[in-house]
Motif scaffolding. Structure first.
Motif, mmCIF file in Angstrom:
data_model
loop_
_atom_site.group_PDB
_atom_site.id
_atom_site.type_symbol
_atom_site.label_atom_id
_atom_site.label_comp_id
_atom_site.label_asym_id
_atom_site.label_seq_id
_atom_site.Cartn_x
_atom_site.Cartn_y
_atom_site.Cartn_z
ATOM 1 N N ASN A 87 46.372 33.017 40.443
ATOM 2 C CA ASN A 87 48.001 32.862 40.810
ATOM 3 C C ASN A 87 48.910 33.223 39.752
ATOM 4 N N ASN A 88 48.513 34.426 39.160
ATOM 5 C CA ASN A 88 49.379 35.402 38.210
ATOM 6 C C ASN A 88 49.800 34.469 37.020
ATOM 7 N N GLU B 135 45.457 37.442 40.876
ATOM 8 C CA GLU B 135 45.685 36.561 42.059
ATOM 9 C C GLU B 135 44.885 35.677 42.256
ATOM 10 N N SER C 296 43.978 41.914 41.463
ATOM 11 C CA SER C 296 42.945 41.066 42.028
ATOM 12 C C SER C 296 42.525 40.287 41.366
#
Length: 278
Positions: free
Chosen positions: A114-115, A111, A108
């Motif tokens: 944006n990784n 995320e 989470s």
């Protein structure tokens, strides 16, 4: 503006998860090896290290289970999601203060960045926001060496240092669970600083709790147990003490722990190595 991405243990799920919870529940208990070193110290890092199946996460969750009755706990989970942690920690709902336990899943956090595995500053900002919202009395990083940011980031040392400084600045005691690179089976011991990735993490911990799994007989039945070896660190050169921590494989409970003399600990290691080389 950032929002909290933490999750709480949900008592409403207990009934549906009863079979799993009975299988994985760990009883909360006090531990002498913690008390003897004045508990978890604010702003200091305490590392639990050992091999797969050595009991690291189980032991840490048992401690968290006990502490969240009176203290707020924030756990960063890098392998399991909140549902899995709910299963392993929340069976005895009458004994746990669920409002004091918060879980943040690493996926989470990623995320929100944006990784981007190079954006460890963004990762730390989200963790800092969670700390600001929940104001925990203890932070748990389970497991550092399975973290994507640590394992897959070429600049993992900067990431780790940033996280360490973040918690130190807020004067929050924190536990870091970490895997060792060495394999261990029935008495094959490892070097305490042999942390997967690099040695920096272990060397800079306040206390290094090294777990060695073995089998023995306790109260008339075969029982798992761990040697928890509290290793010396830069800040406490005189800490070098072994303990035995008993774990009942049937009840999934840690029973008790006791100091173990250096002489007996050495005999156990020598005996185990002879059996292995036998």
């Amino acid at each position: 503006m950032s929002i909290s991405i933490s999750k709480q243990i949900n008592p409403d799920n207990f009934k549906d998860r009863k079979e799993d919870n009975e299988k994985f529940y760990y009883e909360a208990a006090g531990f002498k090896f913690i008390d003897d070193h004045f508990g978890f110290r604010p702003g200091k890092m305490h590392m639990f290290v050992g091999p797969t199946g050595g009991g690291k996460s189980s032991l840490v969750r048992t401690l968290a289970n006990k502490m969240c009755r009176n203290h707020k706990i924030l756990m960063l989970a890098t392998e399991e999601d909140a549902a899995d942690l709910e299963t392993t920690m929340a069976y005895a709902k009458e004994k746990i203060n669920h409002n004091n336990f918060f879980i943040v899943e690493e996926n989470s956090i990623l995320e929100t960045t944006n990784n981007n595995l190079s954006d460890y500053a963004g990762y730390a900002r989200q963790v800092e926001w969670e700390l600001e919202i929940h104001k925990p009395d203890l932070f748990i990083f389970d497991n550092l060496t399975t973290s994507k940011m640590y394992a897959e980031n070429k600049d993992c040392l900067s990431f780790f240092t940033l996280m360490k400084n973040l918690l130190k600045k807020r004067n929050i005691p924190f536990i870091v669970v970490a895997h060792t690179a060495s394999s261990i089976h029935n008495g094959d011991f490892f070097e305490a600083t042999d942390i997967r990735g690099n040695r920096f993490c272990a060397i800079n911990s306040e206390y290094l709790y090294c777990l060695y799994r073995f089998f023995d007989e306790c109260n008339g039945h075969i029982t798992y147990a761990n040697f928890v070896y509290v290793s010396k660190s830069r800040t406490h050169d005189n800490i070098n003490t072994p303990y035995r921590v008993w774990f009942d494989k049937e009840s999934k409970q840690y029973i008790s722990d006791e100091k173990y003399t250096h002489e007996n600990f050495k005999k156990y290691k020598d005996s185990s190595r002879k059996k292995k080389n036998g």
